[in-house]
Design an enzyme around this catalytic site. Structure first.
Site, PDB file in Angstrom:
ATOM      1  N   VAL A 143       0.865  -1.833  -0.017  1.00 26.62           N
ATOM      2  CA  VAL A 143      -0.038   0.080   0.324  1.00 26.62           C
ATOM      3  C   VAL A 143       0.747   1.276   0.330  1.00 26.62           C
ATOM      4  CG1 VAL A 143      -1.884  -1.235   1.345  1.00 26.62           C
ATOM      5  CG2 VAL A 143      -0.284   0.270   2.719  1.00 26.62           C
ATOM      6  N   ASP A 144       2.088   0.661  -0.125  1.00 24.33           N
ATOM      7  CA  ASP A 144       2.788   1.984  -0.230  1.00 24.33           C
ATOM      8  C   ASP A 144       3.612   3.480  -1.221  1.00 24.33           C
ATOM      9  OD1 ASP A 144       4.983   0.960  -1.643  1.00 24.33           O
ATOM     10  OD2 ASP A 144       5.583  -0.200   0.546  1.00 24.33           O
ATOM     11  N   HIS A 182      -4.703  -4.407  -2.411  1.00 22.56           N
ATOM     12  CA  HIS A 182      -5.229  -4.006  -0.473  1.00 22.56           C
ATOM     13  C   HIS A 182      -4.699  -2.569  -0.896  1.00 22.56           C
ATOM     14  CE1 HIS A 182      -3.199  -8.116   0.806  1.00 22.56           C
ATOM     15  NE2 HIS A 182      -4.596  -8.409  -0.299  1.00 22.56           N
ATOM     16  N   CYS A 221     -20.159   6.160   2.836  1.00 27.20           N
ATOM     17  CA  CYS A 221     -20.328   6.592   1.554  1.00 27.20           C
ATOM     18  C   CYS A 221     -19.457   6.205   0.392  1.00 27.20           C
ATOM     19  CB  CYS A 221     -21.343   8.006   0.998  1.00 27.20           C
ATOM     20  SG  CYS A 221     -19.884   9.216   0.866  1.00 27.20           S
TER      21      CYS A 221
HETATM   22  P1  OAD Z   1       5.090 -10.085   4.560  1.00 31.01           P
HETATM   23  O1  OAD Z   1       5.932  -9.351   5.422  1.00 31.01           O
HETATM   24  O2  OAD Z   1       4.471 -11.764   5.139  1.00 31.01           O
HETATM   25  O3  OAD Z   1       6.283 -11.286   3.734  1.00 31.01           O
HETATM   26  C1  OAD Z   1       7.410 -10.686   3.172  1.00 31.01           C
HETATM   27  C2  OAD Z   1       8.318 -11.783   1.772  1.00 31.01           C
HETATM   28  O4  OAD Z   1       9.282 -10.710   2.239  1.00 31.01           O
HETATM   29  C3  OAD Z   1       8.683 -12.345   2.880  1.00 31.01           C
HETATM   30  O5  OAD Z   1       8.956 -14.043   2.572  1.00 31.01           O
HETATM   31  C4  OAD Z   1      10.213 -12.021   3.432  1.00 31.01           C
HETATM   32  O6  OAD Z   1      11.194 -13.283   3.088  1.00 31.01           O
HETATM   33  C5  OAD Z   1      10.647 -11.146   1.916  1.00 31.01           C
HETATM   34  N1  OAD Z   1      11.617 -10.645   2.891  1.00 31.01           N
HETATM   35  C6  OAD Z   1      11.870  -9.962   3.357  1.00 31.01           C
HETATM   36  N2  OAD Z   1      12.723  -8.708   2.560  1.00 31.01           N
HETATM   37  C7  OAD Z   1      13.109  -8.803   1.374  1.00 31.01           C
HETATM   38  C8  OAD Z   1      13.794  -8.866   0.339  1.00 31.01           C
HETATM   39  N3  OAD Z   1      14.889  -7.545   0.472  1.00 31.01           N
HETATM   40  N4  OAD Z   1      13.522  -9.332  -1.006  1.00 31.01           N
HETATM   41  C9  OAD Z   1      13.051 -10.717  -1.532  1.00 31.01           C
HETATM   42  N5  OAD Z   1      11.877 -10.589  -0.409  1.00 31.01           N
HETATM   43  C10 OAD Z   1      12.300  -9.605   0.557  1.00 31.01           C
HETATM   44  O7  OAD Z   1       4.878  -9.599   3.221  1.00 31.01           O
HETATM   45  P2  OAD Z   1       3.309 -10.336   2.752  1.00 31.01           P
HETATM   46  O8  OAD Z   1       3.759 -11.076   1.782  1.00 31.01           O
HETATM   47  O9  OAD Z   1       3.235  -9.078   1.255  1.00 31.01           O
HETATM   48  O10 OAD Z   1      -2.120  -7.228   3.741  1.00 31.01           O
HETATM   49  O11 OAD Z   1       1.748  -9.916   3.062  1.00 31.01           O
HETATM   50  C11 OAD Z   1       0.930  -9.612   2.377  1.00 31.01           C
HETATM   51  C12 OAD Z   1      -0.473  -9.406   3.018  1.00 31.01           C
HETATM   52  O12 OAD Z   1      -0.101  -9.749   4.650  1.00 31.01           O
HETATM   53  C13 OAD Z   1      -0.425  -7.315   3.477  1.00 31.01           C
HETATM   54  O13 OAD Z   1      -0.229  -6.859   2.068  1.00 31.01           O
HETATM   55  C14 OAD Z   1      -0.925  -7.330   4.454  1.00 31.01           C
HETATM   56  C15 OAD Z   1      -0.549  -8.321   5.558  1.00 31.01           C
HETATM   57  O14 OAD Z   1      -1.365  -9.008   5.460  1.00 31.01           O
HETATM   58  C16 OAD Z   1      -2.787  -6.687   4.343  1.00 31.01           C
HETATM   59  O15 OAD Z   1      -3.138  -5.403   4.803  1.00 31.01           O
HETATM   60  C17 OAD Z   1      -4.470  -6.376   3.859  1.00 31.01           C
END
Ligand code: OAD
Length: 244
Positions: free
Chosen positions: A101-102, A117, A128
Site C-alpha cells: 500500500v506504500d 490491497h 459512503c
Molecule cells: P510478509 O511480511 O508476510 O512477507 C514479506 C516477504 O518478503 C517474506 O517472505 C520475506 O522473506 C521477504 N523479504 C524480506 N526482505 C526481502 C528482500 N529484500 N527481497 C525479497 N524478499 C524479501 O508480507 P506480504 O507477503 O506482503 O495485507 O504480506 C501480504 C499481506 O499481509 C500484506 O499485503 C498485508 C498483510 O496482512 C493487508 O494489509 C491486507
C-alpha cells in the site's frame, strides 16, 4: 544464478505477470508484516487493521496509518522497484500486481499498478465510500468526516474485507493469461492474492519466486531465486540483455 530456461523465455518477450509483497520495499526501509521486525510483531493486527478496530478506536488507527505514511514520505524506491518499472516499458504485455500500500512502485515510475490491497496515501468515507485525498492526522485531532457525516478511513483493505473487485478481476485475468509469473518479496500466504501464482502455474506459466528465504510457494515454483529483490532483479535484467 539464473536458468537458461528463464533467460531464453525473457528474450522471447513473454506475457508477464508479477506479484509483489512487502519484501520488495524492505530494502527501502519499509517494515515487512511478518519478519523479525514485521509490523504485526509490534502491534496486534486486530487492534489496528479491521473495521471493528477503527470503530472502537478511530484515533489509534488513524495515528498508526499516519505514522506509516510519515515513514513512507521519507523513503525512496530501491533498485527492485526501478527494475520492475523498466520491465513495464520493455515488455509488450506486462502486469504488475502489488499487495503493498506504500505507492513505491508508482514513485519508481511504474505507470499501471494493480494495488489489490489499496493505497495508504488515499482515504475514503467509511459510510459512503467517497474518495478523499490524503489527510494528515495528528493525535488529538478530531476524526475527519465526510460531508455525509461518515468517518474518513484509509483506502486500504483491512482483515475481513473484500479486495476491490475490478482490480482483483484484472489481476486474475492477467495471471491466467501470462507465460511467466514472478512472485517477489511476498510470504505468499494471504489469500486471495496468494492464489495468483498458483493459478498462473496451473495454466502453464513458468513460475519464478524471488525472496530472501523459501516460502510456502517455493516447492511449487519452477525456479526460486534466493536473495534481496533489489539485487536479483537488476541482475536478471542484465542477464537477459535488458538495459537497466
Ligand atoms: P510478509 O511480511 O508476510 O512477507 C514479506 C516477504 O518478503 C517474506 O517472505 C520475506 O522473506 C521477504 N523479504 C524480506 N526482505 C526481502 C528482500 N529484500 N527481497 C525479497 N524478499 C524479501 O508480507 P506480504 O507477503 O506482503 O495485507 O504480506 C501480504 C499481506 O499481509 C500484506 O499485503 C498485508 C498483510 O496482512 C493487508 O494489509 C491486507
Amino acid at each position: 544464478m539464473f536458468s537458461e530456461t528463464l533467460i531464453e523465455l525473457l528474450k522471447k518477450d513473454p506475457k508477464i505477470c508479477v506479484l509483489t509483497g512487502a519484501g520488495v520495499s524492505a530494502e527501502s526501509g519499509v517494515p515487512t508484516f511478518r519478519g523479525k521486525e514485521g509490523i504485526w510483531k509490534k502491534f496486534r493486527a486486530e487492534e489496528l487493521a479491521t473495521v471493528d478496530a477503527f470503530l472502537s478506536n478511530p484515533e489509534l488507527v488513524l495515528a498508526w496509518y499516519q505514522h506509516r505514511r510519515d515513514i513512507i514520505d521519507n523513503i525512496e524506491p530501491n533498485p527492485g522497484h526501478y527494475a520492475l518499472a523498466k520491465m513495464e516499458k520493455h515488455f509488450s504485455d506486462f502486469c504488475l500486481v502489488t499487495q503493498n500500500v506504500d505507492a513505491l512502485h508508482r514513485k519508481a515510475g511504474s505507470e499501471h499498478v494493480l494495488e489489490v490491497h489499496g493505497n495508504i496515501m488515499r482515504n475514503k468515507c467509511l459510510t459512503c465510500g467517497k474518495p478523499v485525498n490524503r489527510l494528515d492526522f495528528k493525535e488529538g485531532d478530531d476524526i475527519p468526516r465526510c460531508e455525509c457525516g461518515g468517518m474518513i478511513r484509509p483506502d486500504v483493505v483491512w482483515f475481513g474485507e473484500m479486495l476491490p473487485a475490478d482490480v482483483f478481476a484484472e489481476a486474475n485475468k492477467k495471471s491466467f493469461q501470462c507465460e511467466l509469473f514472478l512472485s517477489i518479496g511476498t510470504s505468499a500466504i494471504v489469500y486471495p492474492a496468494a492464489g495468483l501464482p498458483i493459478a498462473a502455474k496451473q495454466r502453464g506459466a513458468y513460475l519464478v519466486e524471488i525472496n530472501v528465504q523459501e516460502t510456502e510457494l517455493s516447492t511449487y515454483a519452477d525456479e526460486v531465486l534466493l536473495g534481496p529483490s533489489g539485487e536479483i532483479l537488476p541482475k536478471l535484467l542484465m542477464a537477459a540483455g535488458i538495459d537497466i
